[in-house]
Design a protein around this motif. Structure first.
Motif, PDB file in Angstrom:
ATOM      1  N   ALA A  89      42.764  27.352  49.174  1.00 63.24           N
ATOM      2  CA  ALA A  89      42.199  26.508  48.257  1.00 63.24           C
ATOM      3  C   ALA A  89      42.368  27.086  46.348  1.00 63.24           C
ATOM      4  O   ALA A  89      42.761  26.089  45.117  1.00 63.24           O
ATOM      5  CB  ALA A  89      40.631  27.578  48.234  1.00 63.24           C
ATOM      6  N   TYR A  90      43.788  28.350  46.848  1.00 66.68           N
ATOM      7  CA  TYR A  90      44.422  28.591  45.941  1.00 66.68           C
ATOM      8  C   TYR A  90      45.582  27.297  45.592  1.00 66.68           C
ATOM      9  O   TYR A  90      46.113  27.292  44.813  1.00 66.68           O
ATOM     10  CB  TYR A  90      45.111  29.752  45.227  1.00 66.68           C
ATOM     11  CG  TYR A  90      46.430  29.886  44.402  1.00 66.68           C
ATOM     12  CD1 TYR A  90      45.758  30.291  43.072  1.00 66.68           C
ATOM     13  CD2 TYR A  90      47.137  30.486  44.873  1.00 66.68           C
ATOM     14  CE1 TYR A  90      46.772  30.670  42.113  1.00 66.68           C
ATOM     15  CE2 TYR A  90      48.505  30.340  43.964  1.00 66.68           C
ATOM     16  CZ  TYR A  90      48.396  30.934  42.789  1.00 66.68           C
ATOM     17  OH  TYR A  90      48.650  31.123  42.036  1.00 66.68           O
ATOM     18  N   GLY A 146      44.024  23.478  44.282  1.00 68.23           N
ATOM     19  CA  GLY A 146      43.889  23.988  42.535  1.00 68.23           C
ATOM     20  C   GLY A 146      45.033  24.308  41.896  1.00 68.23           C
ATOM     21  O   GLY A 146      44.828  23.172  41.056  1.00 68.23           O
ATOM     22  N   TRP A 172      46.150  33.469  39.429  1.00 68.14           N
ATOM     23  CA  TRP A 172      46.126  32.166  38.214  1.00 68.14           C
ATOM     24  C   TRP A 172      45.747  32.729  36.529  1.00 68.14           C
ATOM     25  O   TRP A 172      46.308  31.332  35.605  1.00 68.14           O
ATOM     26  CB  TRP A 172      44.971  31.205  39.065  1.00 68.14           C
ATOM     27  CG  TRP A 172      44.706  29.644  38.519  1.00 68.14           C
ATOM     28  CD1 TRP A 172      45.577  29.463  37.296  1.00 68.14           C
ATOM     29  CD2 TRP A 172      44.316  29.197  39.185  1.00 68.14           C
ATOM     30  NE1 TRP A 172      45.308  28.197  37.882  1.00 68.14           N
ATOM     31  CE2 TRP A 172      44.626  27.838  39.235  1.00 68.14           C
ATOM     32  CE3 TRP A 172      42.769  29.301  40.401  1.00 68.14           C
ATOM     33  CZ2 TRP A 172      43.517  27.064  39.229  1.00 68.14           C
ATOM     34  CZ3 TRP A 172      42.684  28.533  41.060  1.00 68.14           C
ATOM     35  CH2 TRP A 172      42.688  27.260  41.053  1.00 68.14           C
ATOM     36  N   ARG A 215      39.273  24.597  37.197  1.00 67.22           N
ATOM     37  CA  ARG A 215      39.432  24.856  37.681  1.00 67.22           C
ATOM     38  C   ARG A 215      39.903  26.347  38.617  1.00 67.22           C
ATOM     39  O   ARG A 215      39.494  26.764  39.293  1.00 67.22           O
ATOM     40  CB  ARG A 215      40.898  23.968  38.616  1.00 67.22           C
ATOM     41  CG  ARG A 215      41.090  22.421  38.539  1.00 67.22           C
ATOM     42  CD  ARG A 215      41.885  21.630  39.081  1.00 67.22           C
ATOM     43  NE  ARG A 215      43.723  22.025  39.534  1.00 67.22           N
ATOM     44  CZ  ARG A 215      44.438  21.366  37.713  1.00 67.22           C
ATOM     45  NH1 ARG A 215      43.281  19.941  37.815  1.00 67.22           N
ATOM     46  NH2 ARG A 215      45.400  21.839  38.057  1.00 67.22           N
ATOM     47  N   CYS A 216      40.786  26.797  37.569  1.00 65.47           N
ATOM     48  CA  CYS A 216      40.594  28.597  37.797  1.00 65.47           C
ATOM     49  C   CYS A 216      39.338  29.222  37.729  1.00 65.47           C
ATOM     50  O   CYS A 216      39.289  29.752  38.147  1.00 65.47           O
ATOM     51  CB  CYS A 216      41.380  29.219  36.732  1.00 65.47           C
ATOM     52  SG  CYS A 216      41.086  30.649  36.967  1.00 65.47           S
ATOM     53  N   PHE A 273      36.828  28.265  40.735  1.00 60.47           N
ATOM     54  CA  PHE A 273      37.897  28.466  41.582  1.00 60.47           C
ATOM     55  C   PHE A 273      36.674  29.917  41.584  1.00 60.47           C
ATOM     56  O   PHE A 273      36.668  31.291  42.828  1.00 60.47           O
ATOM     57  CB  PHE A 273      39.299  29.095  41.861  1.00 60.47           C
ATOM     58  CG  PHE A 273      39.581  29.848  42.308  1.00 60.47           C
ATOM     59  CD1 PHE A 273      39.615  28.500  44.184  1.00 60.47           C
ATOM     60  CD2 PHE A 273      40.263  31.128  42.730  1.00 60.47           C
ATOM     61  CE1 PHE A 273      40.889  29.443  45.556  1.00 60.47           C
ATOM     62  CE2 PHE A 273      40.337  31.482  43.876  1.00 60.47           C
ATOM     63  CZ  PHE A 273      40.925  30.903  44.855  1.00 60.47           C
ATOM     64  N   THR A 274      36.957  30.900  40.458  1.00 58.85           N
ATOM     65  CA  THR A 274      36.091  32.374  40.429  1.00 58.85           C
ATOM     66  C   THR A 274      35.184  31.750  40.500  1.00 58.85           C
ATOM     67  O   THR A 274      34.962  32.974  41.260  1.00 58.85           O
ATOM     68  CB  THR A 274      36.785  32.807  38.382  1.00 58.85           C
ATOM     69  OG1 THR A 274      38.068  32.375  38.441  1.00 58.85           O
ATOM     70  CG2 THR A 274      35.708  33.696  38.574  1.00 58.85           C
ATOM     71  N   MET A 284      40.071  35.808  47.331  1.00 60.69           N
ATOM     72  CA  MET A 284      39.919  34.833  45.733  1.00 60.69           C
ATOM     73  C   MET A 284      40.537  35.147  44.381  1.00 60.69           C
ATOM     74  O   MET A 284      40.530  34.986  43.755  1.00 60.69           O
ATOM     75  CB  MET A 284      38.726  33.515  45.991  1.00 60.69           C
ATOM     76  CG  MET A 284      39.052  32.774  47.747  1.00 60.69           C
ATOM     77  SD  MET A 284      37.406  31.762  47.335  1.00 60.69           S
ATOM     78  CE  MET A 284      37.432  31.013  46.693  1.00 60.69           C
ATOM     79  N   CYS A 287      42.705  34.367  41.597  1.00 61.27           N
ATOM     80  CA  CYS A 287      42.170  34.563  39.885  1.00 61.27           C
ATOM     81  C   CYS A 287      42.499  34.935  39.124  1.00 61.27           C
ATOM     82  O   CYS A 287      42.971  34.510  38.065  1.00 61.27           O
ATOM     83  CB  CYS A 287      40.527  34.450  40.582  1.00 61.27           C
ATOM     84  SG  CYS A 287      39.951  33.848  38.482  1.00 61.27           S
TER      85      CYS A 287
END
Length: 830
Positions: free
Chosen positions: A43-44, A47, A205, A146-147, A150-151, A198, A202
């Protein structure tokens, strides 16, 4: 090898992302914990890496669907205890007093679960607003969005896993200790470690995004910020240590503890050093006096010209004060974002490492609530860093500042042009040289829907080869003897030419001999001295000749790119560059590259070009998705063989001192005596055509030379006012704030009749079409408003999509003005 070289890198990134995702899914059938870690990494990768060049918001229908998905997911997770487990009574059916090895019983879990639900609903409005928001094209903003998504996904997975752990208690080994979630629920065994992994990604990121912002601030400020190298190395160390958290159960606890102790100290140091780095430009802004007084109040000769110069200087000073106040606010907000994200990471990483050796209730609670705090800190920090660039639903502006900090200049209505006369405001926005042309074939009305000045043509894709090789097919439906139709046909043909910034860099690299390059287009090319005029004569004209005829070099490049099968992917609204041919060609290239990178100053880019580092610039452009941005530059997009190639008019080469070469091709020449066929008099028509064809995205890039000579050229001034009057976006790229401070007073006395042109006929034509003396006076007033007014080119000196670059430029300008001596009366008398 050739086949793989032709593959679009985007396809390779998608293939790699999908492959990692499939590997993670496969590993879940072997080991659920390992599979969840790999899926979180996938996923990372998708994204942050696969989609890194995505720069524009989704279509609004997609945004509505995404926002609804976030809302429904949050509601579904909130209702899970009642939907699946019977509410409080059903969840507490298993012994409510039995504790886990951390000392948690059902009541503690129930409280923690509702704290997670509360965080979900607190973050939901922020996430939904970011999903629905508009913003100018920016890979940074999209990466931040997107970050945040994602978070939020990590937070939602954490909540769902905690619901399962809370409501499905058990003691399968009969030891009197409540089992962990890994035993009670296989799905929770996937969700909880995946959410934790994740969050670590994050953090990595988020640190990357903060580092990018700091580098943008440093580059625009024009001098190294303190602690740049320590920050870079600390980010790498923290990243490596945080990754160790994804190997819980695979690495010894002692190794993970040491790693997170190091990451905790590193994050605390990073937070401090980043705040201190931001403090340097902030100090430059606060050290500048709030007001330097009105220069017109000093003693001196009271002539009209002196008063005009002082008035312009005063207006510029007042505007700089406003910009400085805005910049201080942004920098303080950036410091707050760093503190929120950094300290929340410190809490989470410290508690995570400590719980491996101290499995007490207090440490476990610190870890769980630190996890939530880290989520909130990251999302709030990213929102603060990106909120300047976006328009939340219901807002009519593209910026949180009173001036368009996102770089897209607000559209100017006729009411904004307070200095224009009513007649001037109603004047049609057409080329000065086209105003007296009338359609005689009566075909304009029939073909207007596909005319070069219509909008519907932009609704469909055209063949790139058709654009290059011919005028569009509808031309034959119109009478070629009609001057207006013929004018528009040629304007469309010229407008369809463009050059990418990558092609421009390659061309610059081919001018002079370099390592590994056997031939050079211009062997005596001197990057610091050779002008655009020199390059046109020595390189552009010979390179664009095809046997006995010639065409625009942009057409040659477009055909070559089409044969490589990637130019069609590069189509984007072009940017028209206004520049001065007597300027160094290196500086023109630097200004275009700087604009593509979102910079407002080109001095550092020129230094890299001087050193032959085009390859590193290509890498930067590729990373930010701008390598194939298209530009309309007259030297490349005008067919020089159809105009000036046969006569260099005795001009000398800047480096060799010899007369510039001429071309003996057989291409027919069309100059002012044949104004319909001439390509040299249609710049403002081309600008208006492109503006109408690309109502969103087309803009004018003003590549200002280090001596500000651009503003002394008649055609450049005409283009500036045409763009301003047509409500186009205008980006100004300067050498540096110091040069702006040195040359700003000259702008207040600028008049179009004092400007020069390469050909006398051009200047006479421009003045004649502007009108009578009152019309010229009105034109000059609008020119002054454009340069020094409250909505002028130099307001805030804003850039395209990195706000801290704007702030760095403002801080650098304030520092430059603070260093410069006050203007005295002798200066105004010169």
């Amino acid at each position: 090898m050739t086949y793989f070289a032709d593959i679009n890198p985007l396809y390779l990134r998608w293939a790699a992302g999908i492959l990692v995702s499939l590997v993670g899914i496969g590993l879940c059938f072997w080991n659920l914990l390992t599979g969840s870690t790999v899926i979180a990494f996938a996923a990372y990768v998708m994204g942050h890496w696969v989609l890194k060049r995505h720069s524009r918001p989704f279509v609004y229908s997609t945004r509505i669907v995404l926002a609804a998905g976030f809302l429904l997911s949050t509601a579904f997770i909130t209702l899970m205890p009642w939907t699946f487990y019977g509410g409080h009574e059903g969840c507490s059916a298993f012994s409510p007093t039995m504790e886990t090895r951390h000392g948690y019983h059902f009541g503690d879990f129930w409280t923690l679960m509702w704290a997670l639900h509360a965080v979900n609903w607190i973050l939901l409005p922020i996430v939904v607003n970011l999903v629905l928001a508009e913003h100018p094209a920016s890979t940074y903003v999209r990466d931040s969005w997107r970050c945040v998504a994602f978070t939020w996904a990590a937070q939602a997975m954490k909540t769902a896993g905690m619901v399962m752990w809370t409501c499905t208690g058990s003691d399968r080994n009969k030891d009197g200790v409540r089992d962990s979630a890994y035993v009670t629920q296989p799905l929770a065994r996937f969700l909880l470690p995946a959410s934790g992994t994740m969050l670590f990604f994050c953090d990595i990121w988020c640190l990357r995004l903060m580092q990018v912002r700091l580098r943008a601030l440093e580059e625009s400020f024009g001098e190294p910020l303190p602690f740049t190298q320590p920050i870079r190395w600390l980010c790498r160390i923290v990243t490596a240590c945080a990754l160790s958290g994804t190997f819980v159960g695979l690495l010894p606890n002692a190794v993970i503890f040491v790693g997170f102790a190091a990451s905790t100290l590193g994050l605390g140091s990073l937070t401090l050093l980043m705040c201190l780095s931001i403090q340097v430009p902030l100090k430059a802004l606060t050290a500048m006096p709030a007001a330097q007084g009105d220069p017109s109040a000093s003693d001196g000769v009271g002539s009209d010209s002196v008063h005009s110069l002082r008035h312009g200087s005063s207006r510029a000073s007042i505007q700089l004060e406003d910009d400085m106040a805005f910049a201080r606010k942004v920098l303080r907000r950036s410091q707050l974002a760093v503190i929120l994200a950094g300290l929340s990471m410190v809490w989470h990483h410290g508690a995570f490492g400590l719980r491996l050796f101290a499995p007490s209730k207090l440490v476990f609670s610190a870890y769980q609530y630190g996890h939530m705090c880290n989520m909130i800190g990251n999302i709030l920090g990213l929102t603060l860093l990106s909120g300047n660039q976006i328009t939340f639903p219901g807002s009519s502006r593209l910026s949180l500042s009173k001036r368009n900090s996102a770089g897209l200049a607000p559209k100017r209505s006729s009411s904004d042009m307070s200095t224009s006369t009513p007649d001037a405001q109603q004047r049609p926005r057409t080329s000065y040289l086209q105003q007296d042309l009338e359609c005689t074939c009566q075909q304009v009305g029939k073909t207007r829907s596909v005319s070069s000045f219509g909008h519907s043509r932009s609704q469909r894709e055209e063949s790139i080869v058709a654009k290059v090789l011919s005028v569009s097919s509808w031309r034959h439906a119109r009478d070629p003897s009609c001057e207006k139709c013929a004018w528009e046909d040629i304007v469309q043909q010229i407008s369809n030419r463009r050059i990418t910034v990558g092609q421009l860099l390659d061309f610059h690299a081919q001018l002079s001999p370099q390592k590994g390059v056997m031939t050079a287009l211009m062997p005596h090319f001197d990057a610091g001295r050779s002008t655009t005029n020199d390059v046109v004569r020595h390189a552009i004209i010979p390179r664009s000749r095809c046997d006995d005829v010639g065409r625009a070099l942009a057409e040659i490049f477009m055909l070559e790119a089409t044969s490589r099968r990637w130019f069609s992917a590069a189509q984007s609204p072009p940017r028209m560059v206004t520049h001065h041919w007597a300027n160094c060609f290196r500086d023109l290239v630097a200004a275009v590259v700087a604009d593509s990178l979102g910079l407002t100053r080109w001095d550092s880019i020129a230094d890299q070009l001087q050193a032959g580092r085009e390859a590193s610039l290509r890498k930067r452009l590729q990373d930010c998705g701008a390598l194939r941005w298209c530009y309309w530059i007259c030297a490349f997009c005008i067919n020089q063989h159809a105009s000036i190639c046969g006569d260099s008019m005795g001009r000398l080469d800047t480096v060799s001192g010899e007369v510039l070469p001429s071309c003996d091709c057989l291409t027919p020449k069309y100059l002012n005596d044949q104004r319909i066929r001439c390509e040299l008099n249609k710049f403002d028509s081309v600008m208006e055509y492109l503006h109408q064809r690309y109502p969103r995205g087309f803009l004018q890039v003003v590549a200002v030379d280090s001596r500000f000579d651009l503003f002394s050229r008649a055609w450049c001034v005409a283009e500036l006012v045409q763009a301003h009057s047509s409500q186009m976006d205008q980006h100004v790229v300067l050498h540096s704030p110091e040069v702006l401070e040195q040359n700003a007073p000259r702008l207040s006395s600028l008049r179009v009749e004092d400007c020069a042109a390469s050909r006398v006929e051009d200047k006479e034509a421009i003045l004649a079409k502007i009108g009578t003396e009152p019309d010229i006076a009105d034109f000059n007033q609008r020119l002054q408003d454009l340069l020094l007014g409250a909505d002028g080119l130099f307001v805030g000196w804003q850039d395209g999509h990195k706000l801290l670059m704007d702030v760095g430029a403002i801080a650098a300008r304030a520092k430059a003005q603070g260093k410069s001596a006050p203007l005295d009366d002798d200066f105004f008398e010169i």
